[in-house]
Design a protein around this motif. Structure first.
Motif, PDB file in Angstrom:
ATOM      1  N   LEU A  60       0.826  -1.208   0.000  1.00  0.00           N
ATOM      2  CA  LEU A  60       0.000   0.000   0.000  1.00  0.00           C
ATOM      3  C   LEU A  60       0.858   1.256   0.000  1.00  0.00           C
ATOM      4  N   LYS A  61       2.002   1.179   0.646  1.00  0.00           N
ATOM      5  CA  LYS A  61       2.832   2.374   0.765  1.00  0.00           C
ATOM      6  C   LYS A  61       3.590   2.661  -0.527  1.00  0.00           C
ATOM      7  N   THR A  62       4.068   1.614  -1.185  1.00  0.00           N
ATOM      8  CA  THR A  62       4.994   1.829  -2.291  1.00  0.00           C
ATOM      9  C   THR A  62       4.337   1.714  -3.660  1.00  0.00           C
ATOM     10  N   GLU A  63       3.226   1.017  -3.764  1.00  0.00           N
ATOM     11  CA  GLU A  63       2.649   0.752  -5.077  1.00  0.00           C
ATOM     12  C   GLU A  63       2.177   2.049  -5.741  1.00  0.00           C
ATOM     13  N   SER A  64       2.536   2.191  -6.987  1.00  0.00           N
ATOM     14  CA  SER A  64       2.120   3.381  -7.731  1.00  0.00           C
ATOM     15  C   SER A  64       0.596   3.427  -7.849  1.00  0.00           C
ATOM     16  N   GLY A  65       0.021   4.583  -7.603  1.00  0.00           N
ATOM     17  CA  GLY A  65      -1.430   4.731  -7.637  1.00  0.00           C
ATOM     18  C   GLY A  65      -2.073   4.576  -6.276  1.00  0.00           C
ATOM     19  N   LEU A  66      -1.382   3.946  -5.332  1.00  0.00           N
ATOM     20  CA  LEU A  66      -1.923   3.825  -3.964  1.00  0.00           C
ATOM     21  C   LEU A  66      -1.196   4.808  -3.039  1.00  0.00           C
ATOM     22  N   GLU A  67       0.084   4.581  -2.856  1.00  0.00           N
ATOM     23  CA  GLU A  67       0.973   5.496  -2.117  1.00  0.00           C
ATOM     24  C   GLU A  67       0.387   6.006  -0.804  1.00  0.00           C
ATOM     25  N   VAL A  88      -6.225  -1.875  14.716  1.00  0.00           N
ATOM     26  CA  VAL A  88      -6.799  -1.133  13.595  1.00  0.00           C
ATOM     27  C   VAL A  88      -5.762  -0.154  13.054  1.00  0.00           C
ATOM     28  N   TYR A  89      -5.532  -0.221  11.759  1.00  0.00           N
ATOM     29  CA  TYR A  89      -4.568   0.674  11.108  1.00  0.00           C
ATOM     30  C   TYR A  89      -5.334   1.624  10.190  1.00  0.00           C
ATOM     31  N   ASN A  90      -5.273   2.905  10.456  1.00  0.00           N
ATOM     32  CA  ASN A  90      -5.898   3.903   9.586  1.00  0.00           C
ATOM     33  C   ASN A  90      -4.816   4.496   8.699  1.00  0.00           C
ATOM     34  N   LEU A  91      -4.950   4.241   7.412  1.00  0.00           N
ATOM     35  CA  LEU A  91      -3.939   4.712   6.476  1.00  0.00           C
ATOM     36  C   LEU A  91      -4.473   5.899   5.681  1.00  0.00           C
ATOM     37  N   TYR A  92      -3.568   6.775   5.311  1.00  0.00           N
ATOM     38  CA  TYR A  92      -3.959   7.935   4.526  1.00  0.00           C
ATOM     39  C   TYR A  92      -2.877   8.226   3.488  1.00  0.00           C
ATOM     40  N   PRO A 107      -5.235 -13.506  18.554  1.00  0.00           N
ATOM     41  CA  PRO A 107      -5.845 -14.171  19.714  1.00  0.00           C
ATOM     42  C   PRO A 107      -5.544 -13.442  21.007  1.00  0.00           C
ATOM     43  N   ARG A 108      -6.533 -13.445  21.899  1.00  0.00           N
ATOM     44  CA  ARG A 108      -6.460 -12.668  23.116  1.00  0.00           C
ATOM     45  C   ARG A 108      -5.399 -13.194  24.073  1.00  0.00           C
ATOM     46  N   ASP A 109      -5.224 -14.515  24.089  1.00  0.00           N
ATOM     47  CA  ASP A 109      -4.294 -15.077  25.076  1.00  0.00           C
ATOM     48  C   ASP A 109      -2.848 -14.999  24.609  1.00  0.00           C
ATOM     49  N   ASN A 110      -2.625 -14.797  23.314  1.00  0.00           N
ATOM     50  CA  ASN A 110      -1.255 -14.659  22.843  1.00  0.00           C
ATOM     51  C   ASN A 110      -1.215 -13.681  21.668  1.00  0.00           C
ATOM     52  N   PRO A 111      -1.455 -12.405  21.946  1.00  0.00           N
ATOM     53  CA  PRO A 111      -1.548 -11.441  20.838  1.00  0.00           C
ATOM     54  C   PRO A 111      -0.172 -11.012  20.334  1.00  0.00           C
ATOM     55  N   VAL A 112       0.195 -11.510  19.157  1.00  0.00           N
ATOM     56  CA  VAL A 112       1.487 -11.157  18.564  1.00  0.00           C
ATOM     57  C   VAL A 112       1.252 -10.728  17.125  1.00  0.00           C
ATOM     58  N   ILE A 113       1.783  -9.566  16.766  1.00  0.00           N
ATOM     59  CA  ILE A 113       1.639  -9.042  15.402  1.00  0.00           C
ATOM     60  C   ILE A 113       2.997  -8.495  14.989  1.00  0.00           C
ATOM     61  N   PRO A 114       3.403  -8.681  13.744  1.00  0.00           N
ATOM     62  CA  PRO A 114       4.671  -8.073  13.307  1.00  0.00           C
ATOM     63  C   PRO A 114       4.591  -6.552  13.365  1.00  0.00           C
ATOM     64  N   THR A 115       5.706  -5.925  13.660  1.00  0.00           N
ATOM     65  CA  THR A 115       5.706  -4.472  13.806  1.00  0.00           C
ATOM     66  C   THR A 115       5.740  -3.774  12.449  1.00  0.00           C
ATOM     67  N   LEU A 116       5.180  -2.565  12.429  1.00  0.00           N
ATOM     68  CA  LEU A 116       5.245  -1.743  11.219  1.00  0.00           C
ATOM     69  C   LEU A 116       6.256  -0.610  11.381  1.00  0.00           C
ATOM     70  N   SER A 117       7.017  -0.650  12.481  1.00  0.00           N
ATOM     71  CA  SER A 117       7.888   0.497  12.745  1.00  0.00           C
ATOM     72  C   SER A 117       9.031   0.600  11.734  1.00  0.00           C
ATOM     73  N   GLY A 118       9.316  -0.490  11.003  1.00  0.00           N
ATOM     74  CA  GLY A 118      10.316  -0.384   9.955  1.00  0.00           C
ATOM     75  C   GLY A 118       9.791   0.326   8.719  1.00  0.00           C
ATOM     76  N   LEU A 119       8.460   0.386   8.622  1.00  0.00           N
ATOM     77  CA  LEU A 119       7.821   0.946   7.431  1.00  0.00           C
ATOM     78  C   LEU A 119       7.460   2.423   7.658  1.00  0.00           C
TER      79      LEU A 119
END
Lengths: 181, 165
Positions: A60-67, A88-92, A107-119
């Motif tokens: 979403l960040k890099t694709e031409s036309g989306l940016e 929830v990620y709100n993108l603009y 899942p509530r008992d083991n909530p793990v998500i990859p970070t977006l801080s590199g992006l």
């Protein structure tokens, strides 16, 4: 966005409808993208599989036309009945003036998500806030500490089953009402 | 008619405590310590319109030379511990004014998980100023009350209870 296509003499790139954005995501990532939900321009969203979130956001960040160059908000919701914490990620997109929302269930008992801080570097503190208040662990985050609550605070206060401690360092957390029945 | 060079030579007599208290109440330096929206009103009180300077009050940027801490705003539990540290750093005699509903009892945010319901749970309070937030006039009245309290203190003069001891 009628009349908003020329700001400061610079011609803006055309904004896409949410359905078009969703179609491009679906074409690229297939089953990792859920159905389009929402009725208004500012609440259309789609769920994303947790493992795919970084790839989807990079697209979403890099694709031409989306940016989508701005992660304008990142928040979390606790759904104890589904036993899920939703991030929830709100993108603009500033060049296109269009927006889109992604939702990731974990899942509530083991909530793990990859970070977006590199992006988006500003995801750093927003992910720390979600970690602080809901206990979601963002894998690969450079500095996942509490950001609002004290360092030694027990638990994550925005979880629905959070119980306020009786006292904190000897300070009781309740106060008798002055109104006598 | 000019008054210059017309007064007779004279001496004033007063009690030593009254004199000490008069000097102390006339230069209450308060710590620059703002927590929330009440701090905006506190700044306004220190500004030219309400003008705390006329009571000899001036904001100080460190607790080490402050006589007064005005707890102005919502006190979170995280800040409560730090407020206690700041209070401990102030030299005696020291005073505390609790400004606004939040500092008094937690106010609007009393039920929030992160809020300390009242600064009196952490440090002793001399004057409570009600309001949400209190207007500069209200804070000024609270500070005048504090001056009255300072003026009534006894430090050097022998009190009956101390004389018997």
């Amino acid at each position: 966005m009628a009349g908003a296509d020329a700001v400061g003499g610079e011609r803006l790139m055309p904004a896409l409808e949410a359905a078009a954005i969703h179609a491009r995501l679906k074409a690229r990532f297939g089953d990792a993208i859920g159905d389009l939900a929402g009725t208004r321009r500012d609440n259309t969203c789609a769920t994303v599989a947790p493992a795919k979130i970084v790839e989807v956001c990079r697209f979403l960040k890099t694709e031409s036309g989306l940016e989508f160059d701005c992660l304008s908000n990142l928040s979390g919701v606790d759904y104890p009945k589904r036993s899920v914490i939703q991030v929830v990620y709100n993108l603009y997109s500033y060049p296109h003036r269009h927006l889109f929302t992604l939702k990731v269930d974990t899942p509530r008992d083991n909530p793990v998500i990859p970070t977006l801080s590199g992006l988006w570097s500003h995801a750093d503190w927003q992910e720390r806030e979600v970690f602080d208040l809901l206990g979601v662990v963002f894998e690969g985050h450079p500095d996942l500490r509490r950001i609002l609550m004290p360092e030694d605070w027990p638990g994550h206060p925005l979880r629905k089953d959070f119980v306020e401690p009786e006292e904190y360092h000897g300070i009781s957390t309740s106060r008798e009402s002055l109104l006598k029945a | 008619m000019s008054l210059i060079n017309t007064a007779p030579e004279m001496a004033l007599t007063t009690k030593v405590d009254d004199f000490l208290n008069w000097t102390r109440k006339s230069s209450v330096w308060y710590m620059m310590f703002g927590l929330a929206c009440c701090a905006i009103e506190m700044m306004q009180t220190g500004g030219p319109r309400a003008d705390l300077d006329r009571f000899g009050m001036a904001p100080r940027a460190t607790p080490r030379v402050s006589d007064l801490i005005i707890v102005s705003g919502t006190l979170t539990l995280k800040m409560a511990l730090r407020t206690k540290v700041l209070y401990d750093q102030m030299p005696d005699p020291k005073y505390v004014v609790s400004m606004g509903s939040c500092a008094n009892c937690g106010g609007l945010f009393q039920l929030a998980y992160s809020v300390c319901d009242g600064v009196d749970k952490v440090i002793p309070v001399d004057v409570y100023v009600p309001g949400c937030p209190p207007r500069p006039e209200a804070l000024t009245e609270g500070l005048v009350k504090l001056q009255e309290k300072i003026q009534q203190e006894r430090w050097l003069v022998r009190t009956p209870s101390a004389a018997n001891a």
